[in-house]
Design a protein around this motif. Structure first.
Motif, PDB file in Angstrom:
ATOM      1  N   VAL A 296      41.301  33.823  48.723  1.00 32.78           N
ATOM      2  CA  VAL A 296      40.511  35.237  48.662  1.00 32.78           C
ATOM      3  C   VAL A 296      40.615  35.543  50.521  1.00 32.78           C
ATOM      4  O   VAL A 296      40.894  36.493  50.942  1.00 32.78           O
ATOM      5  N   LYS A 297      40.180  34.315  51.101  1.00 32.42           N
ATOM      6  CA  LYS A 297      40.158  34.421  52.478  1.00 32.42           C
ATOM      7  C   LYS A 297      41.650  34.747  53.315  1.00 32.42           C
ATOM      8  O   LYS A 297      41.665  35.480  53.998  1.00 32.42           O
ATOM      9  N   ALA A 298      42.433  34.013  52.613  1.00 31.07           N
ATOM     10  CA  ALA A 298      43.779  34.114  53.044  1.00 31.07           C
ATOM     11  C   ALA A 298      44.442  35.268  52.929  1.00 31.07           C
ATOM     12  O   ALA A 298      45.264  36.083  53.600  1.00 31.07           O
ATOM     13  N   ASN A 299      44.243  36.179  51.975  1.00 34.37           N
ATOM     14  CA  ASN A 299      44.768  37.343  51.382  1.00 34.37           C
ATOM     15  C   ASN A 299      43.949  38.575  51.991  1.00 34.37           C
ATOM     16  O   ASN A 299      44.545  39.707  51.743  1.00 34.37           O
ATOM     17  N   TRP A 300      42.779  38.374  52.034  1.00 32.45           N
ATOM     18  CA  TRP A 300      41.999  39.793  52.306  1.00 32.45           C
ATOM     19  C   TRP A 300      40.991  39.344  53.530  1.00 32.45           C
ATOM     20  O   TRP A 300      39.885  39.161  53.570  1.00 32.45           O
ATOM     21  N   SER A 301      41.667  39.059  54.598  1.00 32.51           N
ATOM     22  CA  SER A 301      41.173  38.849  55.901  1.00 32.51           C
ATOM     23  C   SER A 301      41.008  39.900  56.771  1.00 32.51           C
ATOM     24  O   SER A 301      40.187  39.944  57.738  1.00 32.51           O
ATOM     25  N   LYS A 302      41.584  41.022  56.236  1.00 29.81           N
ATOM     26  CA  LYS A 302      41.336  42.387  57.083  1.00 29.81           C
ATOM     27  C   LYS A 302      40.931  43.543  56.101  1.00 29.81           C
ATOM     28  O   LYS A 302      41.231  43.643  55.050  1.00 29.81           O
ATOM     29  N   LEU A 303      39.855  44.192  56.746  1.00 23.54           N
ATOM     30  CA  LEU A 303      39.174  45.245  56.025  1.00 23.54           C
ATOM     31  C   LEU A 303      38.981  46.623  56.537  1.00 23.54           C
ATOM     32  O   LEU A 303      38.126  46.658  57.507  1.00 23.54           O
ATOM     33  N   THR A 304      39.723  47.558  56.269  1.00 25.21           N
ATOM     34  CA  THR A 304      39.429  48.807  56.719  1.00 25.21           C
ATOM     35  C   THR A 304      39.254  49.910  55.734  1.00 25.21           C
ATOM     36  O   THR A 304      37.917  50.205  55.423  1.00 25.21           O
ATOM     37  N   LEU A 305      40.165  50.373  55.447  1.00 24.94           N
ATOM     38  CA  LEU A 305      40.236  51.428  54.120  1.00 24.94           C
ATOM     39  C   LEU A 305      40.805  50.839  53.012  1.00 24.94           C
ATOM     40  O   LEU A 305      41.911  50.348  53.128  1.00 24.94           O
ATOM     41  N   ARG A 306      40.166  50.883  51.707  1.00 23.30           N
ATOM     42  CA  ARG A 306      40.516  50.415  50.598  1.00 23.30           C
ATOM     43  C   ARG A 306      41.928  51.068  49.949  1.00 23.30           C
ATOM     44  O   ARG A 306      42.413  52.141  50.671  1.00 23.30           O
ATOM     45  N   PRO A 307      42.946  50.547  49.342  1.00 21.00           N
ATOM     46  CA  PRO A 307      44.179  51.024  48.813  1.00 21.00           C
ATOM     47  C   PRO A 307      44.043  52.185  48.472  1.00 21.00           C
ATOM     48  O   PRO A 307      42.908  52.987  48.020  1.00 21.00           O
ATOM     49  N   PHE A 308      45.037  53.112  48.471  1.00 18.64           N
ATOM     50  CA  PHE A 308      45.050  54.700  48.236  1.00 18.64           C
ATOM     51  C   PHE A 308      44.358  54.890  46.822  1.00 18.64           C
ATOM     52  O   PHE A 308      43.394  55.772  46.858  1.00 18.64           O
ATOM     53  N   LEU A 309      45.021  54.272  45.849  1.00 18.63           N
ATOM     54  CA  LEU A 309      44.498  54.466  44.572  1.00 18.63           C
ATOM     55  C   LEU A 309      44.136  53.210  43.849  1.00 18.63           C
ATOM     56  O   LEU A 309      44.673  52.116  43.816  1.00 18.63           O
ATOM     57  N   THR A 310      42.680  53.406  43.345  1.00 17.83           N
ATOM     58  CA  THR A 310      42.106  52.341  42.798  1.00 17.83           C
ATOM     59  C   THR A 310      41.565  52.576  41.312  1.00 17.83           C
ATOM     60  O   THR A 310      41.126  53.933  41.176  1.00 17.83           O
ATOM     61  N   PRO A 311      41.177  51.757  40.340  1.00 21.54           N
ATOM     62  CA  PRO A 311      40.738  52.197  39.236  1.00 21.54           C
ATOM     63  C   PRO A 311      39.329  52.448  39.165  1.00 21.54           C
ATOM     64  O   PRO A 311      38.602  52.705  38.360  1.00 21.54           O
ATOM     65  N   THR A 312      38.554  52.011  40.252  1.00 23.96           N
ATOM     66  CA  THR A 312      37.038  52.010  40.495  1.00 23.96           C
ATOM     67  C   THR A 312      36.725  52.945  41.853  1.00 23.96           C
ATOM     68  O   THR A 312      37.545  52.576  42.750  1.00 23.96           O
ATOM     69  N   SER A 313      35.656  53.561  41.671  1.00 22.35           N
ATOM     70  CA  SER A 313      35.357  54.378  42.820  1.00 22.35           C
ATOM     71  C   SER A 313      34.534  53.547  44.147  1.00 22.35           C
ATOM     72  O   SER A 313      34.689  53.958  45.147  1.00 22.35           O
ATOM     73  N   GLY A 314      33.939  52.565  43.448  1.00 21.41           N
ATOM     74  CA  GLY A 314      32.724  51.768  44.475  1.00 21.41           C
ATOM     75  C   GLY A 314      31.581  52.513  44.521  1.00 21.41           C
ATOM     76  O   GLY A 314      30.491  52.401  43.848  1.00 21.41           O
ATOM     77  N   VAL A 315      31.609  53.461  45.417  1.00 24.60           N
ATOM     78  CA  VAL A 315      30.241  54.461  45.763  1.00 24.60           C
ATOM     79  C   VAL A 315      29.931  55.243  44.236  1.00 24.60           C
ATOM     80  O   VAL A 315      31.225  55.671  43.579  1.00 24.60           O
ATOM     81  N   ARG A 499      52.076  47.929  44.612  1.00 30.28           N
ATOM     82  CA  ARG A 499      50.809  47.394  44.066  1.00 30.28           C
ATOM     83  C   ARG A 499      49.815  47.437  45.069  1.00 30.28           C
ATOM     84  O   ARG A 499      48.704  47.206  44.786  1.00 30.28           O
ATOM     85  N   THR A 500      50.152  47.252  46.367  1.00 26.41           N
ATOM     86  CA  THR A 500      49.098  47.464  47.522  1.00 26.41           C
ATOM     87  C   THR A 500      48.459  48.733  47.625  1.00 26.41           C
ATOM     88  O   THR A 500      47.563  48.939  48.488  1.00 26.41           O
ATOM     89  N   VAL A 501      49.137  49.641  47.157  1.00 27.14           N
ATOM     90  CA  VAL A 501      48.759  51.172  47.372  1.00 27.14           C
ATOM     91  C   VAL A 501      48.013  51.609  46.172  1.00 27.14           C
ATOM     92  O   VAL A 501      47.067  52.468  46.170  1.00 27.14           O
TER      93      VAL A 501
END
Length: 505
Positions: A296-315, A499-501
């Motif tokens: 997880v650390k190696a593949n998600w080391s940067k966080l700004t804005l979530r991918p454009f389309l996701t199945p969950t809203s979060g908020v 898939r990253t979008v």
């Protein structure tokens, strides 16, 4: 008028059987009778080309179905013909499915016969009958990944659905055609699949292996929870901590209790409210992390804005609302509910359907620090980081070919033809416009600064007065690009980066 019990004027396509290699003789006799009797209207004995049937290897025409001739006639006229002129021929009967069921002559519906003739006369010389069952072509035997499922849009094969499979250097469409026996099917392949106008169907059983990986969805789900609970810059450290805890003790119940005890009440509550499907995603991620420490650390080391389309809203989104905003340190995130309709297919049931799934579009908005009144100008952007990074890396001729290529010569055994190059220009016209049209409102921007990080984004500029209109334009453009990449049988490598979008559900 009395019903025609003797079938004197009721015309149907009947299947007539004869001995092997006697098809042409039967056709000749029928043609003579047709000229004399009015109730035999048409005779059809389909053939196909074969090779290596003689010592000089010349191509030869052979019957497509050995010992079978199709005849459009009345039952009475056909039975009379066989009784008087051809003792070797006989009517084909359907198999009885139940004991005591009455045997019936095999009758081919007019619409089915028309479609069969259309197919045979246009494609019979191009297709190869395959020995393996149709279901064997659902997966690539070398990679194990599902083969693409497509529907033909126009031409004689319009409406046909099948798999795009690779046969050596050629891509072929593998599909089924109905056999002579009711309920029987032949598996055939048509070469040069790139000649056909097809649309790719979402594989409801196989695409889960290749579109929007479960690990990506799981991380996105947790990140959404953390950001919605206000962790801000602490989101990634908190994510790593939760994954480490679960890897040591894979119990969501215990994690929720520990978080509640240390004061992370909101996060504990959000995790406890996960559905069974969401919990399964997280546990599968944890199992992978335990087998591959540091994944997880190696593949998600940067966080700004979530991918454009996701199945969950979060908020959390209030009932009846389709949009919500989430404040970040350097920008505001807009989360928009988006329903996407896809043509889908279930291989095990050989059933296609139209499905609509709910996704959440994530775009950022921040003031544009330029001009005399920067507070009135804003930039809206969507996270296409990895996808666009790969595009910007295709420099020189590779990039030129990707966006401006049209056709290329294809040399066959005896002829030379042309086919469309796998480019954005040919198969993703909306994306092509965004990347090349100076007048496009939405543009691809490399290394766009968001706080201390940079993103490759699709972005557009607006004023406060036009913000809603431009926001809709950006979201609609990005959704359209996702759909056009996902429905073409071409640009497969770019669907992998998609898939990253779009974390496909």
């Amino acid at each position: 008028m009395l019903p025609d019990k003797l079938n004197h004027v009721d015309y149907h396509w009947y299947v007539v059987r004869t001995k092997r290699h006697q098809e042409s003789k039967l056709v000749e006799l029928l043609e003579k009778q047709k000229a004399q009797a009015k109730n035999i209207l048409e005779i059809y004995a389909p053939t196909h080309t074969t090779v290596n049937v003689s010592q000089d290897d010349d191509d030869k025409r052979k019957p497509l179905f050995a010992g079978i001739v199709f005849v459009l006639a009345t039952q009475h006229a056909l039975m009379s013909f066989m009784k008087e002129h051809s003792q070797d021929a006989g009517m084909q009967y359907e198999r009885k499915n139940e004991e005591g069921e009455r045997t019936r002559m095999c009758v081919i519906p007019e619409s089915q016969m028309r479609a069969f003739r259309d197919y045979n006369e246009n494609y019979a010389d191009k297709v190869i009958v395959l020995e393996r069952p149709y279901s064997d072509y659902a997966f690539n035997t070398k990679t194990g990944e599902p083969n693409e499922i497509v529907r033909v849009i126009d031409g004689p094969l319009a409406g046909r659905e099948g798999y795009i499979c690779r046969f050596r250097r050629d891509k072929r469409l593998v599909f089924q055609v109905q056999g002579v026996e009711p309920g029987s099917w032949l598996t055939v392949s048509c070469p040069k699949a790139w000649d056909l106008h097809v649309v790719r169907l979402h594989n409801m059983e196989g695409d889960r292996l290749s579109v929007g990986t479960e690990k990506g969805r799981a991380v996105d789900l947790l990140v959404g929870f953390l950001q919605a609970c206000g962790y801000g810059d602490r989101t990634l450290p908190m994510l790593y901590d939760m994954i480490d805890r679960l890897a040591a003790k894979p119990s969501l119940v215990s994690l929720c209790k520990d978080l509640h005890a240390q004061g992370d009440v909101d996060l504990s509550r959000r995790l406890a409210q996960m559905t069974g499907k969401e919990a399964e995603l997280v546990i599968n991620l944890v199992r992978y992390e335990r087998d591959n420490p540091g994944y997880v650390k190696a593949n998600w080391s940067k966080l700004t804005l979530r991918p454009f389309l996701t199945p969950t809203s979060g908020v959390a989104m209030d009932e009846g609302k389709t949009e919500v905003q989430l404040s970040h340190k350097d920008f505001t995130e807009i989360v928009r509910k988006v329903d996407i309709t896809e043509e889908a297919y279930q291989p095990s049931r050989q059933k296609d359907e139209t499905i609509t799934c709910t996704y959440y579009a994530h775009i950022g908005i921040m003031p544009l620090a330029c001009g005399e009144k920067p507070e009135e100008s804003f930039i809206l952007f969507a996270n296409w980081d990895e996808f666009l990074r790969e595009y910007f890396l295709t420099a020189g001729k590779a990039n030129e070919r990707l966006v401006s290529g049209t056709v290329q010569a294809v040399r066959g055994e005896t002829t030379q033809s042309e086919k469309l190059i796998e480019s954005f220009r040919n198969y993703a016209p909306i994306l092509y416009k965004v990347l090349t049209d100076a007048g496009s409102a939405v543009k691809a921007v490399p290394d766009f600064p968001v706080g201390y990080e940079t993103l490759n984004v699709l972005a557009t500029i607006t004023t406060a007065a036009d913000a809603d209109k431009v926001k809709n334009e950006l979201i609609n453009t990005c959704v359209s690009i996702c759909k056009e990449l996902n429905t073409t049988t071409h640009l497969a490598i770019w669907r992998r980066y998609l898939r990253t979008v779009w974390l496909h559900n």
